[in-house]
Each structure stands twice: as structure tokens, then as C-alpha cells.
Design a protein around this motif. Structure first.
Motif, short mmCIF file in Angstrom:
data_model
loop_
_atom_site.label_atom_id
_atom_site.label_comp_id
_atom_site.label_asym_id
_atom_site.label_seq_id
_atom_site.Cartn_x
_atom_site.Cartn_y
_atom_site.Cartn_z
N GLU A 27 40.11 38.47 29.49
CA GLU A 27 41.90 38.74 30.21
C GLU A 27 41.43 37.90 32.00
OE1 GLU A 27 44.55 40.87 29.75
OE2 GLU A 27 43.62 41.31 28.20
N THR A 28 40.71 37.57 32.29
CA THR A 28 40.33 36.99 33.79
C THR A 28 39.99 35.28 32.93
OG1 THR A 28 37.38 36.97 33.34
CG2 THR A 28 39.40 38.03 34.84
N ALA A 29 40.45 34.78 31.47
CA ALA A 29 40.12 33.28 31.13
C ALA A 29 41.35 32.04 31.25
CB ALA A 29 39.68 33.02 29.59
N GLY A 30 40.51 31.64 32.05
CA GLY A 30 41.17 30.19 32.74
C GLY A 30 42.20 31.02 34.72
N LYS A 31 41.58 32.02 35.15
CA LYS A 31 42.02 32.91 36.12
C LYS A 31 40.70 33.46 36.63
CE LYS A 31 46.05 34.51 34.13
NZ LYS A 31 46.34 36.17 33.40
N ALA A 32 39.70 33.25 36.54
CA ALA A 32 38.46 33.37 37.79
C ALA A 32 38.00 32.98 38.08
CB ALA A 32 37.58 33.45 36.43
N SER A 33 37.65 32.58 39.26
CA SER A 33 36.96 31.62 40.35
C SER A 33 36.19 30.58 39.68
CB SER A 33 36.11 32.20 41.11
OG SER A 33 34.60 33.13 40.80
N ALA A 34 35.06 31.34 38.54
CA ALA A 34 34.41 29.98 37.97
C ALA A 34 35.32 28.73 36.95
CB ALA A 34 33.49 30.66 37.12
N CYS A 35 36.37 29.39 37.04
CA CYS A 35 36.69 28.28 36.13
C CYS A 35 37.42 27.39 37.03
CB CYS A 35 38.49 30.24 35.19
SG CYS A 35 37.90 30.67 34.60
N GLU A 36 37.75 27.42 38.23
CA GLU A 36 38.19 26.12 38.98
C GLU A 36 38.02 24.76 38.58
OE1 GLU A 36 40.86 25.94 41.07
OE2 GLU A 36 41.52 28.66 40.93
N GLY A 37 38.89 23.26 38.53
CA GLY A 37 37.63 22.98 37.71
C GLY A 37 37.62 22.21 35.91
N CYS A 38 37.66 23.51 35.59
CA CYS A 38 37.47 23.18 34.59
C CYS A 38 38.48 22.55 33.42
CB CYS A 38 37.07 24.86 34.02
SG CYS A 38 37.13 24.63 31.81
N PRO A 39 38.47 20.91 32.75
CA PRO A 39 39.28 20.98 32.05
C PRO A 39 39.58 21.59 31.37
CG PRO A 39 37.39 20.26 30.78
CD PRO A 39 37.13 20.83 32.24
N ASN A 40 39.73 22.85 30.78
CA ASN A 40 40.14 23.41 29.82
C ASN A 40 41.00 25.06 30.77
OD1 ASN A 40 39.52 22.59 27.52
ND2 ASN A 40 37.47 23.44 27.32
N GLN A 41 40.99 25.37 32.32
CA GLN A 41 41.61 26.06 32.35
C GLN A 41 43.18 26.34 32.12
OE1 GLN A 41 41.60 25.30 36.90
NE2 GLN A 41 42.35 27.85 37.53
N GLN A 42 43.92 25.33 32.00
CA GLN A 42 45.25 25.71 31.74
C GLN A 42 45.09 26.82 30.47
OE1 GLN A 42 47.74 25.61 33.84
NE2 GLN A 42 48.99 26.57 32.54
N ILE A 43 44.41 25.88 29.44
CA ILE A 43 44.51 26.31 28.18
C ILE A 43 44.39 28.13 28.23
CG2 ILE A 43 43.46 25.93 25.37
CD1 ILE A 43 43.58 23.05 26.63
N CYS A 44 43.28 27.89 28.67
CA CYS A 44 42.82 29.59 28.24
C CYS A 44 43.46 30.34 29.65
CB CYS A 44 41.51 29.45 28.91
SG CYS A 44 39.79 28.05 28.01
N ALA A 45 43.83 30.21 30.58
CA ALA A 45 44.79 30.69 31.10
C ALA A 45 46.24 30.95 29.98
CB ALA A 45 45.15 29.82 32.29
#
Length: 317
Positions: free
Chosen positions: A27-45
Motif C-alpha cells: 500500500e505504501t509503494a511509491g509513497k514510502a520514505s525509501a521511495c524518494e528518488g527511485c525512477p519507478n516511484q511514480q509507477i508504483c505510487a
């Protein structure tokens, strides 16, 4: 961003992001603190959360496939699709029933490498029918759907993901010994999709293709970590274009870079394939290198690698 909440510079992937990634289905995919800067962040979110209602249909369709093998690469131009094509030819040559699925939506090269350019997909009451090279080697690719092979496929993630889902849910593969999946380079939309769709269907694992130079190995390390994160076994790494037939090393540092990396990352090393012009010619002409006496340098190396792949996958049943 680490667990304490400090933020990494914009555009820079935090060093510990891989360790603290919540996973693509959380549920936190793309929204967690560790997601910041990941190239797939928007896809996961933005991806739908919770169980996908189509997964049951995919699992049923894939139940007639004994072994599923992904062919991946960290970067383009390393010979991944050539390897996937020749792996499929080799398996079919051993009287296996084989399917080759091309999920490189924007750069489908598999139809040419199998000698199937200009072919079209047909539909039956059981679903889409693969295009067959031989009775025991079927192929599916977006390349069969394009009116012009030079036409650019300019699709956003959701549309690409939708087609990949159709490929695994609606294609009537029949009973297969092996489904070989040729993925595009990197770790983006297509990779996340195929991993999610096939996760419940007992994927044997992934073969990762690289060249010896460090710029390729950097990306392969990321690919290996991606596989570990999403729970896909790394069957091994293939070092392609390792040397010319005259034993001239092709890249700075020479052959052996992939083997050294495999020892460091504790994944199997499957072997080396030389840079053989005859293998490139076979790929361009859409035929098996194993039937060409001039292709002995690469075919001998490939046979050894494929023997190891068979041993690794057949251990899984």
C-alpha cells in the motif's frame, strides 16, 4: 531517505533505498520514505493496490507451462534478444515445446530474429494464437501487430502493462515445456508488470545477459538486486561478446568481469559467448546458429550455457 527521515538530494537514489523498498504491491509503494528518488516511484505510487482480479485467469492460463524463464539485461545492446532467440531455438531443437514471448513493447526485435517478419496474430475461440516457427516453437510479440516494422510505439506505462497482461492471459500457448520471456533492458514498467503477473505461477528464474565492461556490469548489479527484491531467482549471468574468435579481448579489463561480479554477488555464472559475426548473421536472418557449421564458436559456448540452464530449471520440476 533513511529510516530517520533524512532526505536524499532530488534525482539521487538513496544508498539504502533497495534495503527499505516496501515492494511493488505494498500500500505504501511509491509513497514510502525509501521511495524518494527511485525512477519507478511514480509507477508504483499510481499502480492499483490489492489483488488483481485477472491474476486467477493468468494462473490458469500458465498452468499448462512447465518452466518459465525470463531473459533480462541491465542495458541495451548486449545481445539479450539474440540470446533469447537462440535459447528458444536450442530448446525446440531438443524436442521441447517452446514459447517465446517478446515484451519489449517499444523495441520488438524477436520477429526478425525468428524469421517471422510480416506475420500476423490470429484469434481463435481459445484466445490469441502464437506465430509458429516450427510446430514446437511459437512466438508472440507486438511486432506482429504493427502495420509497418519501422513504426514507433509511443505508449505510456499503463498501455504497455495492459498489453503484457493480454499476452500472459489471452495467448493460447497450449502445453509448453518452456516459456522464454524476452524483456526490454532495465527495471521499469514492463519488468514490474511481468513479475507481478507471473508471481503466482512458479517462475523458474531469470537469466541476465551482459558484456564484460564495467559500464554494463554496473547496470547488471542493479538488475540482480531487482530480481532479489521482487523474489525472482537469478539462474545465472551470461557474459556475451567476451572476445573475438582470435582471442582478442573486446573491452577494457577483458573477459571475466561478469564472473568476478557473480562471485561478489553470489549468483551463478553461466558462461561466456564470444563475439562471433556468424551469430549476428544468424540473428539478422532469423535462423538458428546451431544449424550453421560456420557458427561453431558461439554455438559451442551457447550449448554449454543452455545445458546449465536446463539443469537449473529442471531441478524445479
Amino acid at each position: 531517505m533513511d529510516n530517520a527521515g533524512t532526505t536524499a538530494p532530488v534525482g539521487e537514489v538513496p544508498e539504502d533505498a533497495n534495503q527499505h523498498c516496501p515492494g511493488t504491491e505494498a500500500e505504501t509503494a511509491g509513497k514510502a520514505s525509501a521511495c524518494e528518488g527511485c525512477p519507478n516511484q511514480q509507477i508504483c505510487a499510481t499502480a492499483p493496490k490489492g489483488p488483481d482480479p485477472d491474476l486467477a485467469a493468468i494462473e490458469e492460463r500458465m498452468s499448462s507451462v512447465k518452466h518459465k524463464v525470463l531473459v533480462l539485461s541491465g542495458k541495451g545492446g548486449v545481445g539479450k534478444s539474440t540470446f533469447a532467440a537462440q535459447l528458444s531455438f536450442a530448446l525446440a531443437g531438443q524436442d521441447k515445446q517452446v514459447g517465446l514471448l517478446d515484451i519489449d513493447i517499444c523495441g520488438p526485435s524477436i520477429p526478425k530474429m525468428l524469421g517471422l517478419e510480416g506475420q500476423e496474430i490470429h484469434q481463435s475461440n481459445l484466445g490469441w494464437s502464437p506465430v509458429y516457427v516450427e510446430d514446437n516453437l511459437g512466438v508472440m510479440s507486438i511486432g506482429f501487430m504493427l502495420p509497418d516494422p519501422d513504426e514507433a510505439v509511443i505508449w505510456r506505462g499503463p498501455r504497455k502493462n495492459g498489453l503484457i497482461k493480454q499476452f500472459v492471459k489471452d495467448v493460447d500457448w497450449g502445453d509448453l515445456d518452456y516459456l522464454v520471456v524476452d524483456a526490454p533492458p532495465g527495471t521499469s514498467d514492463e519488468h514490474i508488470s511481468i513479475m507481478q503477473y507471473l508471481k503466482a505461477t512458479n517462475v523458474d528464474g531469470a537469466i541476465i545477459v551482459t558484456t564484460p565492461q564495467e559500464v554494463s556490469l554496473i547496470d547488471v548489479r542493479k538488475e540482480i538486486n531487482f530480481c532479489k527484491k521482487v523474489g525472482i531467482r537469478v539462474l545465472g549471468v551470461v557474459e556475451n561478446m567476451s572476445e573475438l574468435r582470435q582471442q582478442i579481448e573486446m573491452f577494457y579489463g577483458g573477459a571475466g568481469g561478469a564472473e568476478k561480479m557473480c562471485r561478489q554477488m553470489r549468483v551463478p555464472f553461466l558462461g561466456r559467448v564470444p563475439l562471433d559475426p556468424q551469430l549476428g548473421k544468424a540473428a539478422d536472418e532469423g535462423r538458428s546458429c546451431f544449424e550453421d557449421a560456420k557458427c561453431v564458436a558461439s554455438s559451442t559456448a551457447l550449448k554449454s550455457i543452455i545445458k546449465r540452464v536446463l539443469l537449473a530449471t529442471e531441478k524445479n520440476g
